[in-house]
Motif scaffolding. Structure first.
Motif, PDB file in Angstrom:
ATOM      1  N   LEU A  25     -17.929  16.994 -56.733  1.00 15.01           N
ATOM      2  CA  LEU A  25     -18.671  18.108 -56.141  1.00 15.01           C
ATOM      3  C   LEU A  25     -17.848  19.375 -55.954  1.00 15.01           C
ATOM      4  CD1 LEU A  25     -20.734  16.162 -53.444  1.00 15.01           C
ATOM      5  CD2 LEU A  25     -21.402  16.802 -55.775  1.00 15.01           C
ATOM      6  N   GLY A  26     -16.576  19.334 -56.341  1.00 17.56           N
ATOM      7  CA  GLY A  26     -15.721  20.511 -56.179  1.00 17.56           C
ATOM      8  C   GLY A  26     -15.437  20.831 -54.721  1.00 17.56           C
ATOM      9  N   LEU A  27     -15.228  19.798 -53.913  1.00 22.60           N
ATOM     10  CA  LEU A  27     -14.999  19.982 -52.477  1.00 22.60           C
ATOM     11  C   LEU A  27     -13.511  20.057 -52.157  1.00 22.60           C
ATOM     12  CD1 LEU A  27     -17.548  17.326 -51.186  1.00 22.60           C
ATOM     13  CD2 LEU A  27     -17.923  19.772 -51.515  1.00 22.60           C
ATOM     14  N   GLU A  28     -13.213  20.502 -50.928  1.00 22.07           N
ATOM     15  CA  GLU A  28     -11.843  20.525 -50.421  1.00 22.07           C
ATOM     16  C   GLU A  28     -11.730  19.498 -49.311  1.00 22.07           C
ATOM     17  OE1 GLU A  28     -11.159  24.498 -49.060  1.00 22.07           O
ATOM     18  OE2 GLU A  28     -11.046  25.303 -51.083  1.00 22.07           O
ATOM     19  N   PRO A  29     -10.768  18.567 -49.398  1.00 19.74           N
ATOM     20  CA  PRO A  29     -10.603  17.600 -48.314  1.00 19.74           C
ATOM     21  C   PRO A  29     -10.119  18.295 -47.049  1.00 19.74           C
ATOM     22  CG  PRO A  29      -8.892  17.337 -49.981  1.00 19.74           C
ATOM     23  CD  PRO A  29      -9.827  18.390 -50.480  1.00 19.74           C
ATOM     24  N   THR A  30     -10.642  17.876 -45.906  1.00 16.92           N
ATOM     25  CA  THR A  30     -10.225  18.468 -44.635  1.00 16.92           C
ATOM     26  C   THR A  30      -9.604  17.453 -43.695  1.00 16.92           C
ATOM     27  OG1 THR A  30     -12.425  18.174 -43.699  1.00 16.92           O
ATOM     28  CG2 THR A  30     -11.942  20.305 -44.704  1.00 16.92           C
ATOM     29  N   THR A  31     -10.001  16.209 -43.809  1.00 14.89           N
ATOM     30  CA  THR A  31      -9.468  15.162 -42.943  1.00 14.89           C
ATOM     31  C   THR A  31      -9.086  13.970 -43.805  1.00 14.89           C
ATOM     32  OG1 THR A  31     -10.976  15.826 -41.178  1.00 14.89           O
ATOM     33  CG2 THR A  31      -9.938  13.699 -40.940  1.00 14.89           C
ATOM     34  N   ALA A  32      -7.814  13.603 -43.757  1.00  8.62           N
ATOM     35  CA  ALA A  32      -7.363  12.404 -44.450  1.00  8.62           C
ATOM     36  C   ALA A  32      -7.977  11.196 -43.747  1.00  8.62           C
ATOM     37  CB  ALA A  32      -5.845  12.332 -44.408  1.00  8.62           C
ATOM     38  N   PRO A  33      -7.985  10.037 -44.383  1.00  7.03           N
ATOM     39  CA  PRO A  33      -8.571   8.866 -43.736  1.00  7.03           C
ATOM     40  C   PRO A  33      -7.971   8.601 -42.355  1.00  7.03           C
ATOM     41  CG  PRO A  33      -8.156   8.408 -46.039  1.00  7.03           C
ATOM     42  CD  PRO A  33      -7.529   9.742 -45.740  1.00  7.03           C
ATOM     43  N   VAL A  34      -8.861   8.445 -41.386  1.00  9.80           N
ATOM     44  CA  VAL A  34      -8.463   8.100 -40.014  1.00  9.80           C
ATOM     45  C   VAL A  34      -9.239   6.859 -39.593  1.00  9.80           C
ATOM     46  CG1 VAL A  34      -7.834  10.433 -39.292  1.00  9.80           C
ATOM     47  CG2 VAL A  34     -10.172   9.671 -39.011  1.00  9.80           C
TER      48      VAL A  34
END
Length: 63
Positions: A25-34
């Motif tokens: 989807l061409g997204l930017e990750p904001t939170t790594a797995p928590v």
């Protein structure tokens, strides 16, 4: 801004799902797995923020 989340049973599955989602989807990750309190894992991504400078340059060129 639209937010997306990946919910998984392991950090590896969550990271892989986040990578596939961002690529598709061409997204930017904001939170790594928590790790959540119930033992599952969550990661988040958002739609990219438009580059305002590029938009202004394109608008000026269109004149």
């Amino acid at each position: 801004m639209t937010r997306y989340a990946v919910l998984a049973e392991s950090p590896e599955e969550c990271a892989a799902g986040l990578a596939r989602l961002c690529e598709a989807l061409g997204l930017e990750p904001t939170t790594a797995p928590v790790r959540l309190t119930d033992g599952r894992w969550l990661a988040r991504a958002v739609t990219p923020t438009p580059d305002v400078r590029g938009m202004l340059t394109a608008a000026a060129a269109a004149r």
